[in-house]
Design a protein around this motif. Structure first.
Motif, short mmCIF file in Angstrom:
data_model
loop_
_atom_site.label_atom_id
_atom_site.label_comp_id
_atom_site.label_asym_id
_atom_site.label_seq_id
_atom_site.Cartn_x
_atom_site.Cartn_y
_atom_site.Cartn_z
N ASP A 150 8.15 -15.22 12.68
CA ASP A 150 8.81 -13.96 13.05
C ASP A 150 8.33 -13.46 14.40
O ASP A 150 9.14 -12.95 15.21
CB ASP A 150 8.54 -12.90 11.97
CG ASP A 150 9.26 -13.21 10.66
OD1 ASP A 150 10.21 -14.01 10.68
OD2 ASP A 150 8.84 -12.67 9.61
N ASN A 187 14.68 -13.14 20.91
CA ASN A 187 15.58 -11.99 20.76
C ASN A 187 15.92 -11.35 22.10
O ASN A 187 15.87 -10.13 22.26
CB ASN A 187 14.95 -10.93 19.84
CG ASN A 187 15.05 -11.33 18.38
OD1 ASN A 187 15.85 -12.18 18.02
ND2 ASN A 187 14.24 -10.71 17.55
N THR A 188 16.24 -12.16 23.07
CA THR A 188 16.59 -11.61 24.38
C THR A 188 18.01 -12.04 24.74
O THR A 188 18.47 -13.12 24.34
CB THR A 188 15.62 -12.12 25.47
OG1 THR A 188 15.61 -13.55 25.46
CG2 THR A 188 14.22 -11.61 25.21
N VAL A 205 9.97 -15.54 17.15
CA VAL A 205 11.38 -15.19 17.34
C VAL A 205 11.50 -13.84 18.04
O VAL A 205 12.31 -13.67 18.96
CB VAL A 205 12.12 -15.17 15.99
CG1 VAL A 205 13.52 -14.59 16.16
CG2 VAL A 205 12.17 -16.56 15.38
N GLU A 206 10.69 -12.88 17.62
CA GLU A 206 10.76 -11.55 18.21
C GLU A 206 10.37 -11.57 19.68
O GLU A 206 10.97 -10.87 20.51
CB GLU A 206 9.84 -10.60 17.45
CG GLU A 206 9.87 -9.17 17.97
CD GLU A 206 8.96 -8.24 17.19
OE1 GLU A 206 8.82 -7.08 17.61
OE2 GLU A 206 8.37 -8.69 16.18
N ARG A 211 17.77 -15.79 28.35
CA ARG A 211 16.61 -16.61 28.02
C ARG A 211 15.70 -16.78 29.23
O ARG A 211 16.15 -16.93 30.36
CB ARG A 211 17.05 -17.99 27.53
CG ARG A 211 17.73 -17.97 26.17
CD ARG A 211 17.81 -19.37 25.61
NE ARG A 211 16.48 -19.92 25.43
CZ ARG A 211 16.17 -21.19 25.67
NH1 ARG A 211 17.07 -22.02 26.13
NH2 ARG A 211 14.95 -21.63 25.46
#
Length: 594
Positions: free
Chosen positions: A195, A203-204, A198-199, A207
């Motif tokens: 997690d 999560n953008t 990923v965060e 990239r």
């Protein structure tokens, strides 16, 4: 991915990378068709390669008794590393092979060049990197004002690997796949959860490129000690905020580590220690001189381009070449220069590879180390009278030694008409391989010492990975059937009897799926346990899960050839035609007969 068109009766192994071997020296010289094909490697070293197993079947296991080696008519390695040229049978281990990404006909190569540090000279990580680490710590404490507590720290030289990326701002160390997706991440020495990964990195909207200036690439063995020290400093800052000034963030700590490393190199701390006892820090390789002799006997020019200055270069090359001669004289001399046409020290790579680089080219007097002005390599008279005139020391076979300059000077000195006529061997993706390839079009060979152990472990893992792929395919097939039945029961108008039959079949398939899922998980755990043999933290150098690692992707893009040692060149004919296998895309596996 590259895999062979068909199964052959004689091949090195499932993960073999070379493609053309003569069955004997006479066949090689007289019959150009006496070659066999073998599967290539950087695409095929991992699970993607196993997609082809269904088509190949069990025939892959019947080709040789020991597919880690390949037999042909050669002499004993101990007597003469140019074993391809004689008539006594010997075997080349898979860890000594030269692997091919792009076709390279050595007959077209007129000059072969070498880097020195970590190419011709392989340093011992347990001593050399520990020395670099200790020197960097002292610079941080005594020159940059860090806590004296750092002096008690120790260095685990096995912890870091090449191909990692340092996130300077966040204090993270990343391993990513060829698509630049972060697969493994640590904050200092604390692993980030899925997690958190990923965060932070998934999560953008746009990239990240994971390049300078916010990131640092660990793409050379020289960088392992500074990466380890950076991780220690991150942990130290997190656990001892009162001992680190507030204005020193993670990025500043990395900048200070780099400054400390540069200080160690500039003040001679490292090189003086190596010069006093080179055997303690550099591996002996008795194959270097025979390899250089072979290339020169084949009519090719040889050159050395290194960022090290002349005094250190002479120390290291004396050690390497004298160690190749039984009872060789360990006193410094210039005998090793007879194996080169041109030696360029202080080259400042990768800037050297830009022909618009205006760096001056100086000739080095070998005995005194004095620099002499040149006009693009041509001698220039000294100003101030004959008493100040110096002429470079005359060396065997007219080898000339220089400092600085750029690639245009080198081409002129070697009378090279085309950049494609040059093969350059180095260890640094960015400094040696990428720039010489992209800017010049030189042919390239990357030295990857870690590769020897990696391919041996891959051989030991072959059965587990085959089983894993078969279970994965079976699981996918069952899930497809379940989805189809569920869709039919939900949307198709079927009679009650047929619906009961389909429901029973669905129930049976779900039980079968659970059985295969558990078997697949067991196989994954076993594979993961075995993969940790590569490295307990970072796993396989060339892989991240099912994908090639970013490092592997760079090797594939920029290295025409790659191998574990530079002297593996001596195991092949200097006129060899290195050939890759055909490229295959996933949609072709089930279509093309393998």
């Amino acid at each position: 991915m590259r895999i062979p068109r068909r199964q052959v009766s004689l091949c090195l192994s499932l993960f073999s990378l070379d493609f053309a071997y003569p069955f004997s020296s006479s066949n090689f010289l007289g019959n150009p068709n006496c070659f066999i094909r073998k599967p290539k490697g950087i695409h095929t070293l991992g699970l993607n390669w196993l997609r082809s197993i269904d088509a190949m079947g069990e025939n892959l296991g019947t080709v040789m008794k020991d597919k880690r080696t390949h037999s042909f008519d050669v002499n004993h390695v101990e007597d003469d590393p140019r074993i391809w040229s004689s008539s006594v049978e010997c075997k080349i281990d898979i860890g000594k092979q030269i692997f091919c990404n792009r076709s390279l006909n050595m007959k077209n190569i007129v000059a072969v060049g070498f880097d020195m540090d970590y190419t011709l000279a392989q340093y011992k990580a347990e001593t050399f990197e520990s020395l670099a680490y200790a020197g960097t710590i002292r610079k941080l404490v005594y020159d940059l004002g860090y806590s004296e507590e750092l002096l008690s720290w120790s260095f685990d030289w096995k912890y870091m690997v090449r191909g990692l990326v340092l996130d300077k701002k966040r204090g993270n160390i990343l391993k990513m796949d060829r698509h630049k997706y972060v697969k493994v991440a640590y904050h200092g020495f604390k692993e980030l959860s899925k997690d958190d990964k990923v965060e932070t990195y998934g999560n953008t909207l746009v990239r990240d490129s994971f390049d300078e200036p916010d990131y640092a690439l660990i793409d050379t063995l020289f960088s392992l000690a500074e990466a380890y020290l950076f991780a220690q400093l991150v942990d130290f800052k997190d656990n001892n905020p009162d001992k680190v000034p507030e204005d020193i963030d993670y990025a500043r700590m990395y900048k200070d580590v780099r400054a400390a490393v540069d200080l160690c190199h500039r003040d001679g701390t490292l090189k003086q220690m190596v010069a006093k006892d080179p055997e303690r820090y550099i591996n002996v390789d008795t194959s270097i001189l025979p390899m250089l002799k072979m290339l020169r006997d084949s009519g090719r020019s040889t050159f050395l381009v290194t960022n090290s200055l002349w005094d250190y270069t002479n120390v290291v090359m004396n050690f390497l070449c004298n160690s190749s001669v039984p009872d060789g004289d360990q006193k410094l001399n210039f005998d090793w220069l007879q194996y080169f046409d041109v030696v360029i020290t202080g080259s400042a790579k990768p800037g050297f590879f830009h022909d618009d680089n205006r760096a001056n080219l100086f000739e080095v007097d070998a005995k005194s180390g004095m620099l002499l002005n040149t006009d693009n390599g041509s001698p220039m008279p000294q100003v101030g009278g004959a008493s100040l005139a110096l002429s470079p020391t005359k060396l065997a076979k007219s080898c000339r030694v220089f400092q600085g300059g750029n690639v245009r000077h080198l081409h002129k000195l070697l009378s090279i008409e085309s950049s494609s006529q040059v093969l350059y061997v180095g260890d640094h993706i960015y400094g040696d391989i990428l720039r010489s390839k992209k800017a010049l079009g030189w042919r390239t060979m990357l030295v990857v010492p870690e590769l020897e152990r990696e391919v041996e472990l891959l051989w030991e893992l072959r059965k587990t990975r085959k089983e894993l792929q078969e279970l994965r395919n079976e699981r996918n097939l069952i899930e497809d059937k379940i989805h189809h039945l569920k869709w039919s029961l939900k949307f198709e108008d079927v009679e009650a009897d047929e619906k009961d039959r389909l429901s029973g079949e669905l129930h049976q398939l779900e039980g079968e799926r659970e059985r295969v899922r558990l078997s697949h998980q067991d196989a994954l755990r076993e594979c993961h346990r075995q993969v940790l043999q590569f490295h307990g933290v970072w796993g396989q150098l060339m892989k991240t899960g099912y994908q090639n690692s970013r490092f592997a992707h760079q090797v594939e893009r920029f290295a025409c050839l790659y191998s574990s040692q530079v002297t593996n060149l001596s195991l092949y004919s200097p006129d060899k035609y290195y050939r890759p296998s055909e490229d295959f895309m996933p949609h072709e596996f089930g279509i093309i007969c393998l």
